[in-house]
Design a protein around this motif. Structure first.
Motif, PDB file in Angstrom:
ATOM      1  N   SER A  76      72.448  39.027  20.106  1.00 31.82           N
ATOM      2  CA  SER A  76      72.737  38.312  18.864  1.00 31.82           C
ATOM      3  C   SER A  76      74.087  38.758  18.311  1.00 31.82           C
ATOM      4  CB  SER A  76      71.601  38.448  17.852  1.00 31.82           C
ATOM      5  OG  SER A  76      71.651  39.665  17.165  1.00 31.82           O
ATOM      6  N   GLU A  77      74.413  40.058  18.457  1.00 34.75           N
ATOM      7  CA  GLU A  77      75.741  40.497  18.010  1.00 34.75           C
ATOM      8  C   GLU A  77      76.832  39.930  18.908  1.00 34.75           C
ATOM      9  OE1 GLU A  77      76.121  44.660  16.927  1.00 34.75           O
ATOM     10  OE2 GLU A  77      74.169  44.630  15.928  1.00 34.75           O
ATOM     11  N   LEU A  78      76.560  39.904  20.206  1.00 28.84           N
ATOM     12  CA  LEU A  78      77.522  39.328  21.144  1.00 28.84           C
ATOM     13  C   LEU A  78      77.773  37.851  20.797  1.00 28.84           C
ATOM     14  CD1 LEU A  78      78.991  40.092  23.873  1.00 28.84           C
ATOM     15  CD2 LEU A  78      77.113  38.945  25.021  1.00 28.84           C
ATOM     16  N   ALA A  79      76.695  37.109  20.582  1.00 31.51           N
ATOM     17  CA  ALA A  79      76.826  35.678  20.274  1.00 31.51           C
ATOM     18  C   ALA A  79      77.596  35.482  18.968  1.00 31.51           C
ATOM     19  CB  ALA A  79      75.444  35.030  20.175  1.00 31.51           C
ATOM     20  N   PHE A  80      77.335  36.362  18.025  1.00 37.12           N
ATOM     21  CA  PHE A  80      78.038  36.285  16.746  1.00 37.12           C
ATOM     22  C   PHE A  80      79.551  36.404  16.946  1.00 37.12           C
ATOM     23  CE2 PHE A  80      80.083  38.813  13.394  1.00 37.12           C
ATOM     24  CZ  PHE A  80      79.990  37.928  12.332  1.00 37.12           C
ATOM     25  N   TYR A  81      79.972  37.433  17.685  1.00 34.41           N
ATOM     26  CA  TYR A  81      81.417  37.640  17.879  1.00 34.41           C
ATOM     27  C   TYR A  81      82.023  36.571  18.791  1.00 34.41           C
ATOM     28  CZ  TYR A  81      81.299  42.157  15.506  1.00 34.41           C
ATOM     29  OH  TYR A  81      81.180  43.141  14.568  1.00 34.41           O
ATOM     30  N   GLN A  88      88.150  30.794  16.187  1.00 36.97           N
ATOM     31  CA  GLN A  88      89.569  31.088  15.924  1.00 36.97           C
ATOM     32  C   GLN A  88      90.493  30.347  16.868  1.00 36.97           C
ATOM     33  OE1 GLN A  88      90.692  35.199  15.968  1.00 36.97           O
ATOM     34  NE2 GLN A  88      89.434  35.740  14.198  1.00 36.97           N
ATOM     35  N   LYS A  89      90.030  30.117  18.096  1.00 35.78           N
ATOM     36  CA  LYS A  89      90.884  29.429  19.068  1.00 35.78           C
ATOM     37  C   LYS A  89      90.579  27.930  19.126  1.00 35.78           C
ATOM     38  CE  LYS A  89      92.362  33.092  22.192  1.00 35.78           C
ATOM     39  NZ  LYS A  89      93.541  33.502  21.426  1.00 35.78           N
ATOM     40  N   GLY A  90      89.807  27.444  18.172  1.00 40.73           N
ATOM     41  CA  GLY A  90      89.566  26.005  18.102  1.00 40.73           C
ATOM     42  C   GLY A  90      88.414  25.495  18.953  1.00 40.73           C
ATOM     43  N   TYR A  91      87.574  26.412  19.408  1.00 43.81           N
ATOM     44  CA  TYR A  91      86.416  25.986  20.194  1.00 43.81           C
ATOM     45  C   TYR A  91      85.135  26.066  19.376  1.00 43.81           C
ATOM     46  CZ  TYR A  91      89.357  26.608  24.346  1.00 43.81           C
ATOM     47  OH  TYR A  91      90.355  26.515  25.269  1.00 43.81           O
ATOM     48  N   LYS A  92      84.201  25.170  19.693  1.00 40.30           N
ATOM     49  CA  LYS A  92      82.833  25.285  19.190  1.00 40.30           C
ATOM     50  C   LYS A  92      81.978  25.795  20.349  1.00 40.30           C
ATOM     51  CE  LYS A  92      84.152  23.024  15.471  1.00 40.30           C
ATOM     52  NZ  LYS A  92      85.539  22.781  15.904  1.00 40.30           N
ATOM     53  N   ILE A  93      80.825  26.343  20.029  1.00 41.80           N
ATOM     54  CA  ILE A  93      79.987  26.854  21.108  1.00 41.80           C
ATOM     55  C   ILE A  93      78.646  26.134  21.203  1.00 41.80           C
ATOM     56  CG2 ILE A  93      81.030  29.155  20.962  1.00 41.80           C
ATOM     57  CD1 ILE A  93      78.256  30.040  19.789  1.00 41.80           C
ATOM     58  N   MET A  94      78.157  26.027  22.428  1.00 41.00           N
ATOM     59  CA  MET A  94      76.763  25.627  22.669  1.00 41.00           C
ATOM     60  C   MET A  94      76.066  26.865  23.191  1.00 41.00           C
ATOM     61  SD  MET A  94      76.769  21.885  24.509  1.00 41.00           S
ATOM     62  CE  MET A  94      75.154  21.362  23.966  1.00 41.00           C
TER      63      MET A  94
ATOM     64  N   THR B  69      74.298  33.054  10.246  1.00 45.89           N
ATOM     65  CA  THR B  69      74.796  33.855  11.357  1.00 45.89           C
ATOM     66  C   THR B  69      73.658  34.362  12.215  1.00 45.89           C
ATOM     67  OG1 THR B  69      75.857  35.901  12.063  1.00 45.89           O
ATOM     68  CG2 THR B  69      74.921  35.899   9.856  1.00 45.89           C
ATOM     69  N   VAL B  70      73.866  34.276  13.506  1.00 48.69           N
ATOM     70  CA  VAL B  70      72.856  34.698  14.452  1.00 48.69           C
ATOM     71  C   VAL B  70      72.781  36.222  14.521  1.00 48.69           C
ATOM     72  CG1 VAL B  70      74.313  34.791  16.504  1.00 48.69           C
ATOM     73  CG2 VAL B  70      71.949  34.033  16.708  1.00 48.69           C
ATOM     74  N   SER B  71      73.724  36.916  13.896  1.00 48.68           N
ATOM     75  CA  SER B  71      73.664  38.379  13.951  1.00 48.68           C
ATOM     76  C   SER B  71      72.685  38.939  12.910  1.00 48.68           C
ATOM     77  CB  SER B  71      75.051  38.998  13.763  1.00 48.68           C
ATOM     78  OG  SER B  71      75.481  38.866  12.435  1.00 48.68           O
ATOM     79  N   HIS B  72      72.184  38.092  12.007  1.00 49.58           N
ATOM     80  CA  HIS B  72      71.142  38.534  11.071  1.00 49.58           C
ATOM     81  C   HIS B  72      69.790  38.384  11.778  1.00 49.58           C
ATOM     82  CE1 HIS B  72      68.315  38.497   7.737  1.00 49.58           C
ATOM     83  NE2 HIS B  72      69.258  38.997   6.972  1.00 49.58           N
ATOM     84  N   PRO B  73      68.991  39.453  11.796  1.00 55.77           N
ATOM     85  CA  PRO B  73      67.778  39.395  12.626  1.00 55.77           C
ATOM     86  C   PRO B  73      66.802  38.278  12.263  1.00 55.77           C
ATOM     87  CG  PRO B  73      67.858  41.435  11.310  1.00 55.77           C
ATOM     88  CD  PRO B  73      69.189  40.773  11.181  1.00 55.77           C
ATOM     89  N   PHE B  74      66.716  37.890  11.000  1.00 53.44           N
ATOM     90  CA  PHE B  74      65.827  36.770  10.672  1.00 53.44           C
ATOM     91  C   PHE B  74      66.292  35.504  11.391  1.00 53.44           C
ATOM     92  CE2 PHE B  74      64.929  32.945   8.137  1.00 53.44           C
ATOM     93  CZ  PHE B  74      63.544  32.951   8.223  1.00 53.44           C
ATOM     94  N   PHE B  75      67.591  35.246  11.318  1.00 54.99           N
ATOM     95  CA  PHE B  75      68.101  34.024  11.938  1.00 54.99           C
ATOM     96  C   PHE B  75      68.118  34.110  13.453  1.00 54.99           C
ATOM     97  CE2 PHE B  75      69.688  33.629   7.578  1.00 54.99           C
ATOM     98  CZ  PHE B  75      69.147  32.389   7.277  1.00 54.99           C
TER      99      PHE B  75
END
Lengths: 325, 325
Positions: A76-81, A88-94, B69-75
């Motif tokens: 979840s932290e990885l996905a967050f960053y 920042q580089k203009g991409y959205k994520i799936m 944000t997915v980095s929050h454990p609830f989410f």
């Protein structure tokens, strides 16, 4: 019948991805491989389909990310960053959760192709190497090494060495390494290798234990650790392959009235947010999650824009000593 | 100039979404509203664009999910279950992190429309109600009530009442409610309301504190709580609006040598995985995250398939007593 990328790849003895990289001049390819591919193309009189190639270059500005599960705090932290740097580089994520299910992982890669993502970040690795061949997309992997595909990992061997040495330096006589499944072909398995090498070379007794492949499950972790401590009551040093496993080891130790760090010392891996919220605070090996994420986006972006990238990207780790050692 | 949905909506005094729902016979619309919309359509001689409508019905089998944000454990747990249930019904998900940034939230909704998602689950709520009008897509919200749009929440008022009453029943004389920002129009704000009502009606001294809007940040939580405990050393009961905030309250209490539960009692909200890993284990109000997720997918799927759905979906909570009370 038209000659395809697959035919070229087969005859050249390389993957379709490699042929595609040669054609698009993308990623690092050795001169030997490049020459071989060109030679085969000439032999087969292969004509790249320019229309298909140019269509495939139309940018969607979407990046696909496949992880085992977002409910695991490291991911979840990885996905967050990843999301923050992609934005920042203009991409959205799936974002896709494979749950370590090969069928799901494959379906998701197909879905991402269908949605014309510009590239994929793979942090879930149940697929066979051969299945990467057909992707023909910029890819960055986390913690898995596949020929010709840039990967990012923390320095797993170094991290595990730091942890194992610290446990021994602090006087532990019987070590345990508790990890997720080692059946996946992950660079993280080097943690297991380093643990065993150090314990053996320093003549310290040790044991290893691993969970099932599909599990990031607190209850299963707890049961596994309880059984391990029951069967081996003399364990006095634990190195866990994630902070989440380490948190469970702290909990079971407390339940069994083992004092931390007096009776048992515990070290995690990752340094997720939670590790400093635990009581006692967890000693751990910090993976630079933010830097790894930023680099993943940079490497993918470079590939998307047809720039060369480094294949091997091993980032430094750090020992964060807190209260469990 | 062609008459648009917007013109109909304006003249009928309803949202574009409502007009669209009347046209598609989707979601609950009162007879009064329905008749009004039909009447205006007749007056304006509105012709729905059937091609656009049928195109818009082409299914992509993708659901968009927008969370803070997915980095929050609830989410992250919510995202995990949403993905699992979506997958069961044949949908893939696009997960977006708004970070409570209205600009990002808007860009993501536009991106999701551009990618022809079949529907959106909104669990981030910085957008104005008016901005929902233009979405013209099946939507389910978490914790926010917007006319005509199905929403899901846990029984926030009940949960906060259970927590506040337990603290008072256990003898607390000075209560604190610590929450995220109350500036967003969330149903979760009912927790604040219930806390104050119960404390006042039972004549117990209390105080409330809240963080900035953009923050799910452990360090900021810690600072806020430390200041609160410094300014009000007599606080002996804390109700936190999330387990993450409660975990920080436990940590600060330990640092200040306040014994839990003797000197200070702490209750969280959510019952994320981590709450039973904390030492002492956290007493909390359990939101049924899995059931909420499963229902969200069901409600969205029904809307996508033009079936009626309930608008108000308030799920029961439970008090989980562990060691911090």
């Amino acid at each position: 019948m038209a000659i395809t990328l697959k035919d070229v790849a087969k005859k050249a003895g390389v993957t379709v991805t490699t042929v595609s990289r040669v054609l698009n001049n993308r990623g690092y390819i050795s001169d030997k491989t490049r020459n071989k591919v060109y030679q085969v193309m000439e032999e087969l009189n292969y004509q790249p389909n320019e229309i298909a190639r140019s269509l495939s270059k139309k940018k969607s500005n979407i990046i696909g990310i496949i992880i085992p599960t977002v409910s695991h705090p490291f991911f979840s932290e990885l996905a967050f960053y990843l999301e923050a740097y992609a934005y920042q580089k203009g991409y959205k994520i799936m974002l896709c959760n494979s749950q370590h299910d090969p069928k799901k992982e494959k379906e998701y890669t197909e879905m991402l192709r269908g949605n014309q993502v510009d590239g994929i970040i793979m942090a879930s690795h149940t697929m066979e190497v051969s299945e990467y061949e057909n992707l023909d997309l910029p890819i960055v992997t986390f913690d898995r090494q596949i020929e010709g595909i840039p990967y990012i990992s923390s320095d797993n061997y170094k991290g595990a060495s730091l942890a194992t040495n610290l446990l021994i330096d602090k006087g532990c006589k019987k070590l345990a390494y508790i990890s997720g499944s080692l059946s996946l072909n992950l660079l993280a398995n080097k943690r297991n290798e380093a643990f065993i090498n150090i314990a053996q070379s320093r003549n310290v007794d040790y044991i290893t234990a691993q969970t099932d492949m599909n599990v990031f499950n607190t209850q299963q972790y707890e049961g596994l650790i309880r059984n391990l401590f029951k069967d081996h009551p003399d364990i006095d040093g634990v190195f866990a392959s994630s902070d989440l496993i380490a948190a469970n080891a702290i909990k079971v130790s407390e339940q069994l009235n083992k004092r931390i760090p007096k009776d048992i010392k515990i070290i995690g891996y990752d340094d997720i947010q939670m590790s400093s919220l635990l009581i006692p605070e967890l000693t751990t090996i910090r993976q630079p999650i933010e830097e790894m994420s930023s680099l993943a986006i940079e490497l993918l972006n470079k590939q998307i824009n047809d720039n060369d990238v480094e294949i091997d990207n091993i980032l430094p780790v750090a020992l964060i000593e807190r209260q469990t050692t």
